[in-house]
Motif scaffolding. Structure first.
Motif, PDB file in Angstrom:
ATOM      1  N   PHE A   2       0.844  -1.207   0.000  1.00 32.19           N
ATOM      2  CA  PHE A   2       0.000   0.000   0.000  1.00 32.19           C
ATOM      3  C   PHE A   2       0.869   1.242   0.000  1.00 32.19           C
ATOM      4  O   PHE A   2       1.835   1.349   0.749  1.00 32.19           O
ATOM      5  N   MET A   3       0.462   2.215  -0.834  1.00 38.61           N
ATOM      6  CA  MET A   3       1.165   3.502  -0.902  1.00 38.61           C
ATOM      7  C   MET A   3       0.150   4.621  -1.116  1.00 38.61           C
ATOM      8  O   MET A   3      -0.854   4.435  -1.796  1.00 38.61           O
ATOM      9  N   ASP A   4       0.432   5.781  -0.526  1.00 38.69           N
ATOM     10  CA  ASP A   4      -0.339   6.989  -0.820  1.00 38.69           C
ATOM     11  C   ASP A   4       0.615   8.155  -0.939  1.00 38.69           C
ATOM     12  O   ASP A   4       1.548   8.289  -0.142  1.00 38.69           O
ATOM     13  N   ILE A   5       0.407   8.982  -1.963  1.00 45.13           N
ATOM     14  CA  ILE A   5       1.137  10.248  -2.116  1.00 45.13           C
ATOM     15  C   ILE A   5       0.134  11.344  -1.794  1.00 45.13           C
ATOM     16  O   ILE A   5      -0.908  11.450  -2.451  1.00 45.13           O
ATOM     17  N   HIS A   6       0.425  12.155  -0.787  1.00 42.95           N
ATOM     18  CA  HIS A   6      -0.613  13.055  -0.281  1.00 42.95           C
ATOM     19  C   HIS A   6      -0.035  14.406   0.099  1.00 42.95           C
ATOM     20  O   HIS A   6       1.005  14.483   0.760  1.00 42.95           O
ATOM     21  N   GLY A   7      -0.702  15.464  -0.309  1.00 39.62           N
ATOM     22  CA  GLY A   7      -0.298  16.812   0.054  1.00 39.62           C
ATOM     23  C   GLY A   7      -0.657  17.134   1.491  1.00 39.62           C
ATOM     24  O   GLY A   7      -1.776  16.873   1.941  1.00 39.62           O
ATOM     25  N   MET A   8       0.273  17.704   2.219  1.00 42.21           N
ATOM     26  CA  MET A   8       0.023  18.050   3.610  1.00 42.21           C
ATOM     27  C   MET A   8      -0.941  19.236   3.731  1.00 42.21           C
ATOM     28  O   MET A   8      -1.506  19.470   4.802  1.00 42.21           O
ATOM     29  N   ALA A   9      -1.125  19.998   2.647  1.00 37.28           N
ATOM     30  CA  ALA A   9      -2.062  21.126   2.652  1.00 37.28           C
ATOM     31  C   ALA A   9      -3.331  20.803   1.870  1.00 37.28           C
ATOM     32  O   ALA A   9      -4.069  21.713   1.494  1.00 37.28           O
ATOM     33  N   ASP A  10      -3.581  19.536   1.645  1.00 40.77           N
ATOM     34  CA  ASP A  10      -4.784  19.113   0.940  1.00 40.77           C
ATOM     35  C   ASP A  10      -5.989  19.306   1.865  1.00 40.77           C
ATOM     36  O   ASP A  10      -6.099  18.653   2.897  1.00 40.77           O
TER      37      ASP A  10
END
Length: 345
Positions: free
Chosen positions: A250-258
């Motif tokens: 499992f992987m997620d690429i996520h913006g901290m300001a999303d």
């Protein structure tokens, strides 16, 4: 290419604008969940994403003239004519070579990318790529640049067409529980009959709600998928409920300001969104990780966090200051394939 009577593949030959179909979502609801500035930033994040998606659509539109036809020469429904905007003879096909096709099964359609390197004599990875809410599959195919990455050179990529441009498990879904799961199972089974698919290397990825559908793939189709990778994943609670206990990478690429699908969780469309930490911890348990994490830079603006001692990898890339987008820096397409390509059943 071998063909079955039950399968209809047609080349795509038109390029129409899809700007009208990639409509922006409303800002997160209920309003009390976020401050006014957060709401404004959330709308700005989504607007940026929509501009990115429709910008790729408009860039490829106009490159050819023609009409889009369905199986047997019949006209596609109006929505499909609009969303069949991008013929695929744009930059990805020109740069990497390959074929863009449309497949049909059980009354539903999907797009298929067959790389120029495909050989019936060699087992080939398969990636299921899920589009975001209100984004046609064609738009996601273009702005994600998966075809232009190593994935597009090495793997079959299938882009299922979502009913109502939303997926099951989401509060905006037009399908009931199990309908999209059944659709994806039928697609993968059909492609295994038509192509030499490496059954140990079937993966899923997706943007936003498509990332949520990738999580559903790991949750309820772990017998098929060796790994999933979400980008700005919309992890509504149902995507991680009653999952099989089988380890899945499992992987997620996520913006901290999303602030559309917040890293720390929230609420949208009246439904709770799980935090990225919640998803990370659930996969640490599912994949029998030893405990603890490692942190390393993932480019100038991102940190890679990996769980230690797992039967299957668990990883998150935090994009500092990043909003709700398919990232170019770090390259989501390259990071997704770099992670998935290493996984095996």
């Amino acid at each position: 290419m071998r063909r079955k009577a039950a399968t209809t593949f047609i080349g795509i030959a038109a390029a129409l604008s899809v700007a009208a179909t990639a409509a922006a979502e409303a800002v997160p609801a209920p309003a009390h969940t976020f401050s006014g500035s957060q709401l404004a930033q959330g709308q700005a994040n989504w607007d940026e994403f929509v501009r990115m998606a429709t910008g790729y659509a408009a860039g490829a539109a106009g490159t050819t003239q023609g009409t889009v036809q369905g199986p047997g020469g019949s006209s596609l429904p109006d929505l499909q004519q609009l969303s069949s905007a991008l013929s695929g003879i744009g930059p990805a096909a020109q740069a990497g070579g390959g074929s863009n096709l449309i497949g049909q099964i059980n009354g539903r359609e999907y797009l298929l990318w067959v790389p120029a390197s495909y050989s019936p004599a060699r087992p080939t990875p398969l990636v299921v790529a899920y589009s975001a809410l209100n984004n046609p599959a064609e738009a996601f195919r273009e702005y994600s640049k998966l075809r232009e990455s190593g994935m597009g050179r090495e793997a079959l990529i299938v882009y299922p067409r979502a009913i109502g441009m939303s997926w099951e498990g989401m509060p905006t879904a037009k399908t009931g529980p199990g309908e999209d799961i059944g659709f994806v199972r039928a697609i993968t089974a059909q492609l295994q009959r038509e192509y030499n698919v490496d059954r140990s290397r079937i993966y899923a990825t997706g943007m936003s709600q498509g990332g949520g559908m990738a999580a559903i793939s790991a949750c309820h189709m772990s017998d098929i998928f060796a790994g999933v990778a979400a980008v700005s994943g919309a992890f509504y609670a149902p995507v991680n409920m009653n999952c099989a206990n089988t380890p899945v990478a499992f992987m997620d690429i996520h913006g901290m300001a999303d602030t559309v699908t917040p890293y720390y969780g929230g609420e949208r469309w009246g439904a709770p969104i799980l935090s990225v930490q919640t998803m990370f911890v659930s996969y640490e348990r599912r994949n029998a990780c030893a405990g603890g994490v490692d942190r390393h830079p993932a480019g100038p603006n991102a940190t890679r966090i990996t769980a230690r001692g797992c039967r299957k990898p668990v990883e998150v890339i935090q994009v500092h200051g990043g909003g709700h987008v398919w990232f170019n820096v770090p390259s989501a397409a390259d990071e997704v394939w770099g992670f998935l390509a290493r996984q095996r059943k």
